[in-house]
Design a protein around this motif. Structure first.
Motif, PDB file in Angstrom:
ATOM      1  N   ASN A   1      -4.711   0.424  -7.708  1.00  0.00           N
ATOM      2  CA  ASN A   1      -4.823  -0.947  -7.200  1.00  0.00           C
ATOM      3  C   ASN A   1      -3.638  -1.863  -7.442  1.00  0.00           C
ATOM      4  O   ASN A   1      -3.301  -2.682  -6.599  1.00  0.00           O
ATOM      5  N   SER A   2      -3.018  -1.748  -8.620  1.00  0.00           N
ATOM      6  CA  SER A   2      -2.116  -2.820  -9.032  1.00  0.00           C
ATOM      7  C   SER A   2      -0.928  -3.026  -8.100  1.00  0.00           C
ATOM      8  O   SER A   2      -0.416  -4.132  -7.980  1.00  0.00           O
ATOM      9  N   GLY A   3      -0.493  -1.966  -7.415  1.00  0.00           N
ATOM     10  CA  GLY A   3       0.664  -2.102  -6.526  1.00  0.00           C
ATOM     11  C   GLY A   3       0.443  -3.139  -5.438  1.00  0.00           C
ATOM     12  O   GLY A   3       1.381  -3.813  -4.990  1.00  0.00           O
ATOM     13  N   ASN A   4      -0.811  -3.291  -5.043  1.00  0.00           N
ATOM     14  CA  ASN A   4      -1.107  -4.237  -3.957  1.00  0.00           C
ATOM     15  C   ASN A   4      -0.814  -5.680  -4.345  1.00  0.00           C
ATOM     16  O   ASN A   4      -0.619  -6.534  -3.482  1.00  0.00           O
ATOM     17  N   SER A   5      -0.795  -5.947  -5.651  1.00  0.00           N
ATOM     18  CA  SER A   5      -0.573  -7.327  -6.086  1.00  0.00           C
ATOM     19  C   SER A   5       0.874  -7.773  -5.874  1.00  0.00           C
ATOM     20  O   SER A   5       1.195  -8.942  -6.062  1.00  0.00           O
ATOM     21  N   PHE A   6       1.759  -6.851  -5.468  1.00  0.00           N
ATOM     22  CA  PHE A   6       3.157  -7.223  -5.227  1.00  0.00           C
ATOM     23  C   PHE A   6       3.364  -7.854  -3.851  1.00  0.00           C
ATOM     24  O   PHE A   6       4.437  -8.395  -3.581  1.00  0.00           O
ATOM     25  N   LEU A   7       2.356  -7.746  -2.981  1.00  0.00           N
ATOM     26  CA  LEU A   7       2.593  -8.158  -1.587  1.00  0.00           C
ATOM     27  C   LEU A   7       2.947  -9.642  -1.468  1.00  0.00           C
ATOM     28  O   LEU A   7       3.949  -9.994  -0.835  1.00  0.00           O
ATOM     29  N   LEU A   8       2.161 -10.505  -2.082  1.00  0.00           N
ATOM     30  CA  LEU A   8       2.435 -11.947  -1.952  1.00  0.00           C
ATOM     31  C   LEU A   8       3.771 -12.336  -2.596  1.00  0.00           C
ATOM     32  O   LEU A   8       4.587 -13.002  -1.939  1.00  0.00           O
TER      33      LEU A   8
ATOM     34  N   ALA B   1       0.845  -1.203   0.000  1.00  0.00           N
ATOM     35  CA  ALA B   1       0.000   0.000   0.000  1.00  0.00           C
ATOM     36  C   ALA B   1       0.876   1.246   0.000  1.00  0.00           C
ATOM     37  O   ALA B   1       0.540   2.254  -0.635  1.00  0.00           O
ATOM     38  N   THR B   2       2.015   1.175   0.697  1.00  0.00           N
ATOM     39  CA  THR B   2       2.934   2.316   0.720  1.00  0.00           C
ATOM     40  C   THR B   2       3.502   2.559  -0.679  1.00  0.00           C
ATOM     41  O   THR B   2       3.607   3.702  -1.133  1.00  0.00           O
ATOM     42  N   LEU B   3       3.850   1.463  -1.356  1.00  0.00           N
ATOM     43  CA  LEU B   3       4.316   1.575  -2.754  1.00  0.00           C
ATOM     44  C   LEU B   3       3.247   2.285  -3.598  1.00  0.00           C
ATOM     45  O   LEU B   3       3.541   3.208  -4.361  1.00  0.00           O
ATOM     46  N   THR B   4       1.991   1.862  -3.419  1.00  0.00           N
ATOM     47  CA  THR B   4       0.913   2.416  -4.247  1.00  0.00           C
ATOM     48  C   THR B   4       0.705   3.900  -3.961  1.00  0.00           C
ATOM     49  O   THR B   4       0.566   4.706  -4.883  1.00  0.00           O
ATOM     50  N   ILE B   5       0.693   4.261  -2.659  1.00  0.00           N
ATOM     51  CA  ILE B   5       0.428   5.683  -2.340  1.00  0.00           C
ATOM     52  C   ILE B   5       1.602   6.556  -2.783  1.00  0.00           C
ATOM     53  O   ILE B   5       1.414   7.710  -3.179  1.00  0.00           O
ATOM     54  N   SER B   6       2.794   5.997  -2.741  1.00  0.00           N
ATOM     55  CA  SER B   6       3.953   6.763  -3.176  1.00  0.00           C
ATOM     56  C   SER B   6       3.863   7.043  -4.682  1.00  0.00           C
ATOM     57  O   SER B   6       4.056   8.185  -5.130  1.00  0.00           O
ATOM     58  N   ALA B   7       3.546   5.980  -5.461  1.00  0.00           N
ATOM     59  CA  ALA B   7       3.406   6.157  -6.918  1.00  0.00           C
ATOM     60  C   ALA B   7       2.292   7.171  -7.208  1.00  0.00           C
ATOM     61  O   ALA B   7       2.434   8.046  -8.077  1.00  0.00           O
ATOM     62  N   MET B   8       1.192   7.069  -6.454  1.00  0.00           N
ATOM     63  CA  MET B   8       0.062   7.964  -6.694  1.00  0.00           C
ATOM     64  C   MET B   8       0.401   9.399  -6.284  1.00  0.00           C
ATOM     65  O   MET B   8      -0.049  10.356  -6.928  1.00  0.00           O
TER      66      MET B   8
ATOM     67  N   THR C   1      -4.724  -1.069   4.827  1.00  0.00           N
ATOM     68  CA  THR C   1      -6.095  -0.901   4.330  1.00  0.00           C
ATOM     69  C   THR C   1      -6.478   0.580   4.334  1.00  0.00           C
ATOM     70  O   THR C   1      -7.111   1.080   3.397  1.00  0.00           O
ATOM     71  N   PHE C   2      -6.068   1.283   5.397  1.00  0.00           N
ATOM     72  CA  PHE C   2      -6.347   2.718   5.508  1.00  0.00           C
ATOM     73  C   PHE C   2      -5.700   3.474   4.339  1.00  0.00           C
ATOM     74  O   PHE C   2      -6.340   4.315   3.698  1.00  0.00           O
ATOM     75  N   ILE C   3      -4.453   3.111   4.061  1.00  0.00           N
ATOM     76  CA  ILE C   3      -3.734   3.781   2.963  1.00  0.00           C
ATOM     77  C   ILE C   3      -4.434   3.513   1.625  1.00  0.00           C
ATOM     78  O   ILE C   3      -4.574   4.415   0.796  1.00  0.00           O
ATOM     79  N   ASN C   4      -4.901   2.282   1.448  1.00  0.00           N
ATOM     80  CA  ASN C   4      -5.616   1.967   0.197  1.00  0.00           C
ATOM     81  C   ASN C   4      -6.827   2.878   0.021  1.00  0.00           C
ATOM     82  O   ASN C   4      -7.142   3.310  -1.090  1.00  0.00           O
TER      83      ASN C   4
ATOM     84  N   ILE D   1       4.461   7.031   7.141  1.00  0.00           N
ATOM     85  CA  ILE D   1       3.747   5.759   7.343  1.00  0.00           C
ATOM     86  C   ILE D   1       4.543   4.864   8.305  1.00  0.00           C
ATOM     87  O   ILE D   1       3.984   4.257   9.219  1.00  0.00           O
ATOM     88  N   GLY D   2       5.874   4.824   8.105  1.00  0.00           N
ATOM     89  CA  GLY D   2       6.720   4.034   9.001  1.00  0.00           C
ATOM     90  C   GLY D   2       6.611   4.531  10.433  1.00  0.00           C
ATOM     91  O   GLY D   2       6.538   3.743  11.387  1.00  0.00           O
ATOM     92  N   LEU D   3       6.550   5.855  10.574  1.00  0.00           N
ATOM     93  CA  LEU D   3       6.450   6.460  11.907  1.00  0.00           C
ATOM     94  C   LEU D   3       5.113   6.088  12.568  1.00  0.00           C
ATOM     95  O   LEU D   3       5.067   5.729  13.757  1.00  0.00           O
ATOM     96  N   VAL D   4       4.056   6.161  11.792  1.00  0.00           N
ATOM     97  CA  VAL D   4       2.722   5.818  12.328  1.00  0.00           C
ATOM     98  C   VAL D   4       2.695   4.334  12.728  1.00  0.00           C
ATOM     99  O   VAL D   4       2.230   3.979  13.817  1.00  0.00           O
ATOM    100  N   ASN D   5       3.215   3.483  11.844  1.00  0.00           N
ATOM    101  CA  ASN D   5       3.279   2.047  12.172  1.00  0.00           C
ATOM    102  C   ASN D   5       4.050   1.847  13.476  1.00  0.00           C
ATOM    103  O   ASN D   5       3.612   1.126  14.375  1.00  0.00           O
ATOM    104  N   GLY D   6       5.211   2.508  13.559  1.00  0.00           N
ATOM    105  CA  GLY D   6       6.060   2.371  14.743  1.00  0.00           C
ATOM    106  C   GLY D   6       5.361   2.858  15.992  1.00  0.00           C
ATOM    107  O   GLY D   6       5.441   2.219  17.059  1.00  0.00           O
ATOM    108  N   PHE D   7       4.649   3.958  15.890  1.00  0.00           N
ATOM    109  CA  PHE D   7       3.946   4.518  17.050  1.00  0.00           C
ATOM    110  C   PHE D   7       2.946   3.501  17.615  1.00  0.00           C
ATOM    111  O   PHE D   7       2.922   3.225  18.813  1.00  0.00           O
TER     112      PHE D   7
END
Lengths: 332, 381
Positions: free
Chosen positions: A252-259, A84-91, A142-145, A118-124
């Protein structure tokens, strides 16, 4: 904690251990064999420099995302929000540069900052509230999506400055797009950091045993936070390159890289330095998967076979590795 | 006479007057309204009748000797994903049509990842293909650098069944063959108007991340307003990735919020499978009909076997494949009359003709076979 094995990886090797050597390079050998088989079956199309350069260049995004994953996996955390981070960055690059006409450098900087945030929020949430990383990053992903769908209006945005494309896939060296070399360089940087710096050792110790690391005087939370932020920034960088590969961003397509990225990370942990998430192993794993999928595609095999390959290769590789290790117990 | 009795009488008189006025105005309004509705219902019915008739092939261009001019040519078809049976079936059909003509079509099977499309285009460039066809929903602008490279290498670029006719032509493709999703929206609006006699309260489920969805919905909304001004339509957007989890809950909430909903239009028929559990859980099974589009076999089977899906607008996969191949060949052979949209008739399936679609239904059955012989003759085969 996501350790592929519990073998003490730092034990010195006194003499040549064939079983260990076989284990370390089994994936490389299988990859070469797979390349050989497809080359025999498709001598004019698969076994051509054009195809090799295409495979190397077009899937380098997956190398970046896998490297991003192994940063947090080594520190003992799962980051399910990387795709999702990849996708939001591209967008972010697409919206700022193509729609709002913000200069490319600023758009890329903004995308990387989004990644760091995003890393900071995850870490928090992971460190302050002590929530398992799996749950937090599933939620933030999911939130980022949702944010991506909102900011893009659910549509593909094209028209990104051609300079980015030129520096990602538009320029080639030895027929291979520059993106491949960026991935290779990043891989070597992570390899150096993991193997030859205090930071890399701390990351490994924290991942192996947080309490022991704490008692050894390592600031565990700082190391984990750093890994989460760097991982998200690496995923954001992958997003920038993804936008540069396509000249556009879709929601959407960036999410397909996760698996595939997780498959490559775990598969990579069975190679080169078995038992550890390692960048060279991940690199080999990515291209092992790419060779398999490309060969199957060129043979015209039905697309569901690609899923069989992704899933089957992962389970079989880990199982073979376990056989070599005489089925030692795993923490996962 | 007391004050109270006078008041009662005046009140009665006032009530009587008011009632009379109300009755008169209602009668007048209904006269005018029914007059307006009758005209609209006729127009709606005419449209429904037009698309309920079995399509007949009409040559989309001048005849040419396809076998002669296509000999030795190679086209790579890159579908948006091979995981959607309908898209995959079109690609396979294009391959077999090319075999009949005598040229080579290869399919780049993939799982919908843009990096796989990139690989496909680079494969076409490296292996001497004459053209690459982005089929089923790939937006050419989203692959601009690779298509520029394809053009530089001398390949023609086609985009087939990718978007609605109302979109601006994408300059990254040489031949663009969009489908008239706007027309589908209009047919659905006409259908809903006839079935509800101009009193529709429709829940439309769309998916904005699929490019033609918005023009499709807008044309439905506009046509419904034109044919049936008293009707109401509510649009709910559910992203493609969330169909399995969010369609049901969205439909449920809307049905509970607005009990007057009397029609549901999922704009792509595969959505219907997630609408039906919502109807069941809210106790509305068999009460709120579903009309939709695509002609996907399992949804056509739902028309035959259930009470919820009552109508599905189908598009023949074989017709799409031939129309696409015809346009590609006209471009590659430089015939000079390459069409600007797919020639694919839309055909309404209901209980009345569902048997013609096969049992179980098939992508390619029910549309007649005039197009098969028609195209053969057109191509001089």
């Amino acid at each position: 904690m996501p350790h592929p094995t519990d073998t003490p990886a730092l034990a010195p090797r006194r003499h040549l251990n064939w079983a260990q050597l076989g284990e370390s390079y089994a994936l490389v050998i299988v990859m070469i064999a797979l390349f050989g088989v497809f080359s025999l079956l498709l001598p004019t199309t698969f076994f051509s420099w054009a195809n090799v350069s295409t495979m190397l260049g077009s899937q380098a995004i997956l190398v970046f995302l896998t490297l991003s994953l192994i940063l947090t996996l080594t520190a003992g955390d799962f980051d399910l929000s990387v795709a999702a981070t990849l996708t939001i960055s591209a967008m972010t690059v697409a919206v700022l540069n193509a729609q709002l006409e913000v200069p490319l450098v600023l758009a890329i900087s903004a995308a990387l900052l989004v990644g760091a945030f995003i890393g900071l929020v995850n870490g928090f949430f992971i460190l302050y509230f002590r929530i398992p990383s799996l749950i937090v990053t599933l939620g933030t992903g999911t939130f980022i999506n949702g944010i991506v769908l909102w900011m893009s209006g659910s549509t593909t945005i094209g028209g990104i400055d051609f300079t980015l494309i030129k520096f990602v896939v538009g320029t080639r060296f030895l027929g291979i797009p520059l993106l491949f070399y960026y991935a290779l360089i990043m891989c070597l940087i992570v390899w150096y950091v993991f193997g030859f710096t205090t930071l890399g050792r701390r990351l490994l110790f924290v991942g192996r045993g947080r309490e022991v690391a704490l008692l050894s005087g390592i600031n565990v939370e700082k190391v984990r936070l750093g890994a989460l932020i760097l991982s998200s920034m690496m995923a954001a960088l992958a997003g920038v390159f993804y936008a540069g590969t396509l000249g556009a961003a879709d929601p959407n397509s960036g999410n397909s890289f996760l698996l595939p990225a997780f498959a490559a990370a775990f598969l990579g942990a069975t190679a080169i330095t078995p038992g550890r998430f390692n960048p060279i192993g991940s690199f080999v794993a990515v291209y092992f998967l790419v060779i398999g999928i490309t060969g199957l595609t060129m043979l015209g095999i039905q697309s569901y076979v690609q899923n069989l390959f992704y899933g089957g290769a992962l389970v079989l590789a880990v199982a073979l590795s376990q056989l070599v290790r005489k089925r030692e117990a795993q923490e996962l | 006479m007391t004050t109270s009795s006078i008041t009662r009488r005046s009140t009665r008189a006032f009530r009587g007057g008011t009632a009379l006025a109300l009755t008169l105005s209602t009668a007048l309004a209904s006269v005018f309204a029914s007059a307006a509705q009758a005209a609209d219902l006729d127009a709606a019915q005419a449209m429904v009748d037009e698309y309920s008739a079995l399509p007949v092939f009409e040559a989309p261009g001048k005849p040419f000797d396809a076998a002669a001019c296509m000999a030795g040519k190679k086209v790579l078809v890159v579908p948006v994903t091979s995981a959607i049976p309908f898209i995959s079936a079109i690609a396979e059909e294009m391959d077999s049509v090319a075999d009949e003509v005598g040229f080579d079509v290869e399919i780049w099977k993939n799982q919908g990842q843009p990096t796989q499309w990139v690989q496909g285009i680079e494969y076409a460039i490296a292996n001497g293909f004459d053209a690459v066809d982005l089929m089923g929903g790939i937006i050419p602008a989203a692959l601009a650098p690779q298509l520029a490279a394809a053009h530089e290498a001398g390949l023609r670029v086609f985009a087939t069944h990718h978007t609605d006719v109302s979109y601006e032509p994408d300059p990254n493709a040489d031949v663009r063959l969009p489908l008239s999703f706007s027309k589908v929206g209009e047919i659905l609006a006409a259908w809903v108007t006839t079935q509800t006699e101009g009193n529709a309260n429709v829940l439309v489920i769309g998916t904005d991340d699929v490019p033609p969805s918005q023009p499709y919905w807008k044309s439905f909304e506009a046509k419904l307003a034109e044919l049936s001004p008293e009707s109401k339509a509510t649009y709910v957007n559910v992203p493609l990735a969330d169909w399995a989890t969010k369609i049901q809950t969205s439909v449920q909430s809307n049905l509970l919020q607005d009990p007057g909903i009397n029609y549901i239009v999922p704009i792509y028929d595969s959505m219907s499978q997630f609408v039906m559990p919502a109807l069941a859980i809210t106790g509305k099974t068999g009460q709120i009909p579903i009309a939709t589009f695509n002609g996907t076999p399992f949804v056509l089977d739902m028309i035959r076997e259930g009470d919820d899906v009552v109508m599905d607008i189908g598009e023949s996969m074989g017709w799409i494949a031939r129309s696409a191949v015809d346009a590609h060949m006209r471009d590659l052979c430089d015939i000079g009359d390459t069409p600007e949209e797919l020639y694919v008739p839309l055909y309404i399936f209901t209980d009345a003709n569902i048997e013609s679609a096969g049992d179980p239904a098939d992508f390619n059955m029910g549309y007649g076979d005039s197009f098969i012989s028609g195209y053969k003759e057109l191509w001089g085969l």
